[in-house]
Design a protein around this motif. Structure first.
Motif, PDB file in Angstrom:
ATOM      1  N   GLN A   1       0.800  -1.216   0.000  1.00 37.70           N
ATOM      2  CA  GLN A   1       0.000   0.000   0.000  1.00 37.70           C
ATOM      3  C   GLN A   1       0.841   1.280   0.000  1.00 37.70           C
ATOM      4  O   GLN A   1       0.283   2.383  -0.043  1.00 37.70           O
ATOM      5  N   VAL A   2       2.159   1.143   0.038  1.00 40.90           N
ATOM      6  CA  VAL A   2       3.027   2.322  -0.004  1.00 40.90           C
ATOM      7  C   VAL A   2       2.769   3.107  -1.288  1.00 40.90           C
ATOM      8  O   VAL A   2       2.731   2.527  -2.380  1.00 40.90           O
ATOM      9  N   ASP A   3       2.572   4.426  -1.149  1.00 41.25           N
ATOM     10  CA  ASP A   3       2.298   5.234  -2.350  1.00 41.25           C
ATOM     11  C   ASP A   3       3.316   6.363  -2.556  1.00 41.25           C
ATOM     12  O   ASP A   3       3.165   7.173  -3.466  1.00 41.25           O
ATOM     13  N   GLY A   4       4.341   6.422  -1.706  1.00 45.80           N
ATOM     14  CA  GLY A   4       5.387   7.421  -1.888  1.00 45.80           C
ATOM     15  C   GLY A   4       6.651   6.989  -1.171  1.00 45.80           C
ATOM     16  O   GLY A   4       6.590   6.505  -0.042  1.00 45.80           O
ATOM     17  N   ILE A   5       7.815   7.120  -1.822  1.00 44.25           N
ATOM     18  CA  ILE A   5       9.081   6.700  -1.226  1.00 44.25           C
ATOM     19  C   ILE A   5      10.117   7.804  -1.415  1.00 44.25           C
ATOM     20  O   ILE A   5      10.311   8.317  -2.524  1.00 44.25           O
ATOM     21  N   PHE A   6      10.788   8.149  -0.311  1.00 38.80           N
ATOM     22  CA  PHE A   6      11.928   9.063  -0.350  1.00 38.80           C
ATOM     23  C   PHE A   6      13.196   8.235  -0.171  1.00 38.80           C
ATOM     24  O   PHE A   6      13.374   7.574   0.845  1.00 38.80           O
ATOM     25  N   PHE A   7      14.052   8.250  -1.182  1.00 39.81           N
ATOM     26  CA  PHE A   7      15.318   7.530  -1.131  1.00 39.81           C
ATOM     27  C   PHE A   7      16.428   8.489  -0.707  1.00 39.81           C
ATOM     28  O   PHE A   7      16.534   9.593  -1.228  1.00 39.81           O
ATOM     29  N   GLY A   8      17.271   8.034   0.227  1.00 37.98           N
ATOM     30  CA  GLY A   8      18.321   8.886   0.776  1.00 37.98           C
ATOM     31  C   GLY A   8      19.416   9.251  -0.196  1.00 37.98           C
ATOM     32  O   GLY A   8      20.207  10.150   0.070  1.00 37.98           O
ATOM     33  N   ASN A   9      19.476   8.585  -1.342  1.00 35.43           N
ATOM     34  CA  ASN A   9      20.451   8.899  -2.392  1.00 35.43           C
ATOM     35  C   ASN A   9      19.830   8.616  -3.758  1.00 35.43           C
ATOM     36  O   ASN A   9      19.000   7.707  -3.899  1.00 35.43           O
ATOM     37  N   ASP A  10      20.264   9.378  -4.754  1.00 34.84           N
ATOM     38  CA  ASP A  10      19.712   9.205  -6.102  1.00 34.84           C
ATOM     39  C   ASP A  10      19.990   7.829  -6.689  1.00 34.84           C
ATOM     40  O   ASP A  10      19.166   7.294  -7.430  1.00 34.84           O
ATOM     41  N   ASP A  11      21.158   7.245  -6.408  1.00 33.12           N
ATOM     42  CA  ASP A  11      21.440   5.957  -7.026  1.00 33.12           C
ATOM     43  C   ASP A  11      20.442   4.895  -6.554  1.00 33.12           C
ATOM     44  O   ASP A  11      20.029   4.023  -7.333  1.00 33.12           O
ATOM     45  N   LEU A  12      20.007   4.970  -5.297  1.00 34.57           N
ATOM     46  CA  LEU A  12      18.966   4.063  -4.812  1.00 34.57           C
ATOM     47  C   LEU A  12      17.669   4.283  -5.584  1.00 34.57           C
ATOM     48  O   LEU A  12      16.992   3.325  -5.981  1.00 34.57           O
ATOM     49  N   ALA A  13      17.320   5.552  -5.800  1.00 32.34           N
ATOM     50  CA  ALA A  13      16.089   5.869  -6.532  1.00 32.34           C
ATOM     51  C   ALA A  13      16.181   5.407  -7.984  1.00 32.34           C
ATOM     52  O   ALA A  13      15.186   4.948  -8.561  1.00 32.34           O
ATOM     53  N   HIS A  14      17.366   5.513  -8.590  1.00 31.84           N
ATOM     54  CA  HIS A  14      17.550   5.018  -9.961  1.00 31.84           C
ATOM     55  C   HIS A  14      17.249   3.514 -10.023  1.00 31.84           C
ATOM     56  O   HIS A  14      16.551   3.042 -10.932  1.00 31.84           O
ATOM     57  N   GLY A  15      17.795   2.783  -9.062  1.00 35.39           N
ATOM     58  CA  GLY A  15      17.533   1.346  -9.021  1.00 35.39           C
ATOM     59  C   GLY A  15      16.059   1.038  -8.834  1.00 35.39           C
ATOM     60  O   GLY A  15      15.528   0.086  -9.418  1.00 35.39           O
ATOM     61  N   ALA A  16      15.383   1.857  -8.023  1.00 32.95           N
ATOM     62  CA  ALA A  16      13.953   1.655  -7.805  1.00 32.95           C
ATOM     63  C   ALA A  16      13.160   1.852  -9.090  1.00 32.95           C
ATOM     64  O   ALA A  16      12.235   1.078  -9.392  1.00 32.95           O
ATOM     65  N   LEU A  17      13.508   2.874  -9.865  1.00 29.81           N
ATOM     66  CA  LEU A  17      12.786   3.122 -11.117  1.00 29.81           C
ATOM     67  C   LEU A  17      12.987   1.977 -12.109  1.00 29.81           C
ATOM     68  O   LEU A  17      12.049   1.572 -12.810  1.00 29.81           O
ATOM     69  N   LEU A  18      14.206   1.458 -12.170  1.00 35.68           N
ATOM     70  CA  LEU A  18      14.473   0.335 -13.066  1.00 35.68           C
ATOM     71  C   LEU A  18      13.711  -0.916 -12.618  1.00 35.68           C
ATOM     72  O   LEU A  18      13.139  -1.648 -13.439  1.00 35.68           O
ATOM     73  N   GLU A  19      13.690  -1.157 -11.309  1.00 33.14           N
ATOM     74  CA  GLU A  19      12.972  -2.326 -10.789  1.00 33.14           C
ATOM     75  C   GLU A  19      11.465  -2.170 -10.978  1.00 33.14           C
ATOM     76  O   GLU A  19      10.766  -3.154 -11.241  1.00 33.14           O
ATOM     77  N   ALA A  20      10.973  -0.939 -10.872  1.00 34.28           N
ATOM     78  CA  ALA A  20       9.545  -0.695 -11.097  1.00 34.28           C
ATOM     79  C   ALA A  20       9.147  -1.087 -12.511  1.00 34.28           C
ATOM     80  O   ALA A  20       8.077  -1.686 -12.729  1.00 34.28           O
ATOM     81  N   MET A  21      10.007  -0.797 -13.472  1.00 37.53           N
ATOM     82  CA  MET A  21       9.715  -1.187 -14.858  1.00 37.53           C
ATOM     83  C   MET A  21       9.690  -2.710 -14.992  1.00 37.53           C
ATOM     84  O   MET A  21       8.823  -3.261 -15.672  1.00 37.53           O
ATOM     85  N   ARG A  22      10.610  -3.394 -14.328  1.00 43.83           N
ATOM     86  CA  ARG A  22      10.635  -4.856 -14.388  1.00 43.83           C
ATOM     87  C   ARG A  22       9.377  -5.464 -13.768  1.00 43.83           C
ATOM     88  O   ARG A  22       8.848  -6.465 -14.255  1.00 43.83           O
ATOM     89  N   LEU A  23       8.921  -4.851 -12.685  1.00 39.41           N
ATOM     90  CA  LEU A  23       7.770  -5.392 -11.956  1.00 39.41           C
ATOM     91  C   LEU A  23       6.434  -4.908 -12.498  1.00 39.41           C
ATOM     92  O   LEU A  23       5.376  -5.381 -12.064  1.00 39.41           O
ATOM     93  N   GLY A  24       6.466  -3.973 -13.416  1.00 31.29           N
ATOM     94  CA  GLY A  24       5.220  -3.425 -13.946  1.00 31.29           C
ATOM     95  C   GLY A  24       4.537  -2.463 -12.995  1.00 31.29           C
ATOM     96  O   GLY A  24       3.318  -2.236 -13.090  1.00 31.29           O
ATOM     97  N   VAL A  25       5.305  -1.878 -12.081  1.00 35.18           N
ATOM     98  CA  VAL A  25       4.757  -0.895 -11.138  1.00 35.18           C
ATOM     99  C   VAL A  25       4.821   0.479 -11.796  1.00 35.18           C
ATOM    100  O   VAL A  25       5.884   0.918 -12.250  1.00 35.18           O
ATOM    101  N   LYS A  26       3.685   1.166 -11.833  1.00 32.69           N
ATOM    102  CA  LYS A  26       3.629   2.461 -12.504  1.00 32.69           C
ATOM    103  C   LYS A  26       4.067   3.580 -11.549  1.00 32.69           C
ATOM    104  O   LYS A  26       3.548   3.709 -10.450  1.00 32.69           O
ATOM    105  N   VAL A  27       5.039   4.370 -12.017  1.00 35.37           N
ATOM    106  CA  VAL A  27       5.547   5.518 -11.279  1.00 35.37           C
ATOM    107  C   VAL A  27       5.227   6.771 -12.098  1.00 35.37           C
ATOM    108  O   VAL A  27       5.569   6.844 -13.277  1.00 35.37           O
TER     109      VAL A  27
END
Length: 317
Positions: free
Chosen positions: A225-251
């Motif tokens: 149910q998480v609808d917003g995430i703050f990542f402490g560094n951009d590289d973590l957020a980059h990985g999240a965006l790539l994983e979201a595409m793999r999982l079909g999670v819309k950002v």
């Protein structure tokens, strides 16, 4: 030509005329001359170096800061000695002990978290010191940076303003600055009555793109149910965006993603990453200018210099 002028030319001091400096460099190359900084330090009882200690040389944040420092100090004839302590306070203590033996003109240190032994050595040395990346107005120190607490609070306020209610903080490395960002984020959520300690995902592992994807998948698997995430560094957020595409999670439709530092590649991610832009180059320049003033014995009217930060809103939120 006097030996002093030749020495200044070889050190790159800008007061030496360009034509004369080039003649000195040409002669040095022809003779195979290499300057001896140890002998110079013995002759003057002081080196011509400024020590800069950073926790990482793989993080673009510190690379940009070091480039700015070098650009200010090198034209003044000062050598920049760089030490990487890998986020280890004990390793930083060893570097401080070793570098102080060379009688540097100044110290530029990252943050305020270090061993008590390091603090005693710095104080006893009498070497001018400027602290970078964070602020502390109550310690009587010279520092250049921005409020990590305020940056974390800004992240929370932005996600709340976007209508997000189930907000998570993901942090790695867990140095003091990352923890302060998390604390600022947490305080805003607590005041809003939306804080859930289960939505803080913290790990001491080094921050990376791969880790960001791993933590993103873990967080959504345990808290869908998480609808917003703050990542402490951009590289973590980059990985999240790539994983979201793999999982079909819309950002950002399903979950908004916000980074920190606004690295150059963030503007080209898919979707383009919202991030908090930090003034890493400005911090480096200002810290170097401040250490020059301290070396010269000039009074500094503002020992604490807040360079601020900027929320850059793009497609991911």
């Amino acid at each position: 030509m006097s030996p002093i002028t030749a020495s200044r030319a070889l050190r790159g001091v800008t007061t030496v005329a360009d034509e004369l400096a080039q003649k000195v460099r040409d002669a040095a190359r022809e003779l195979g001359y290499v300057a001896n900084p140890a002998a110079r330090a013995l002759a003057s009882a002081q080196s011509q170096s400024v020590v800069v200690l950073v926790p990482s040389l793989s993080n673009q944040l510190f690379v940009d800061t070091l480039e700015a420092i070098h650009g200010v100090l090198r034209p003044k004839g000062l050598e920049v000695l760089i030490g990487n302590f890998h986020y280890s306070r004990d390793e930083e203590e060893d570097l401080i002990r070793n570098y102080l033996a060379y009688q540097p003109r100044g110290l530029l240190l990252t943050g305020f978290e270090r061993t008590e032994s390091s603090r005693r050595m710095i104080e006893a040395s009498g070497v001018p010191c400027v602290y970078m990346m964070d602020l502390d107005s109550g310690a009587g120190l010279h520092c250049v940076g921005f409020s990590q607490l305020d940056a974390g609070a800004t992240a929370a306020k932005h996600l709340l303003a976007r209508g997000r209610k189930r907000l998570a903080f993901v942090g790695a490395q867990l140095d003091q600055r990352t923890l302060l960002r998390g604390e600022g984020f947490r305080r805003v959520l607590q005041r809003a009555g939306l804080y859930d300690p289960g939505l803080e995902l913290l790990t001491p592992r080094p921050s990376s793109v791969g880790l960001g994807g791993e933590l993103f998948a873990q967080l959504l698997a345990n808290h869908p149910q998480v609808d917003g995430i703050f990542f402490g560094n951009d590289d973590l957020a980059h990985g999240a965006l790539l994983e979201a595409m793999r999982l079909g999670v819309k950002v950002p439709e399903q979950v908004a993603v916000l980074g920190f530092n606004d690295l150059p590649s963030s503007a080209f991610m898919v979707p383009r990453l919202s991030s908090i832009r930090t003034p890493r180059e400005a911090i480096g320049r200002r810290a170097a200018e401040l250490i020059l003033n301290l070396i010269a014995g000039r009074d500094v009217e503002e020992p604490v210099q807040d360079m601020g930060f900027e929320l850059v809103v793009r497609e991911s939120t």
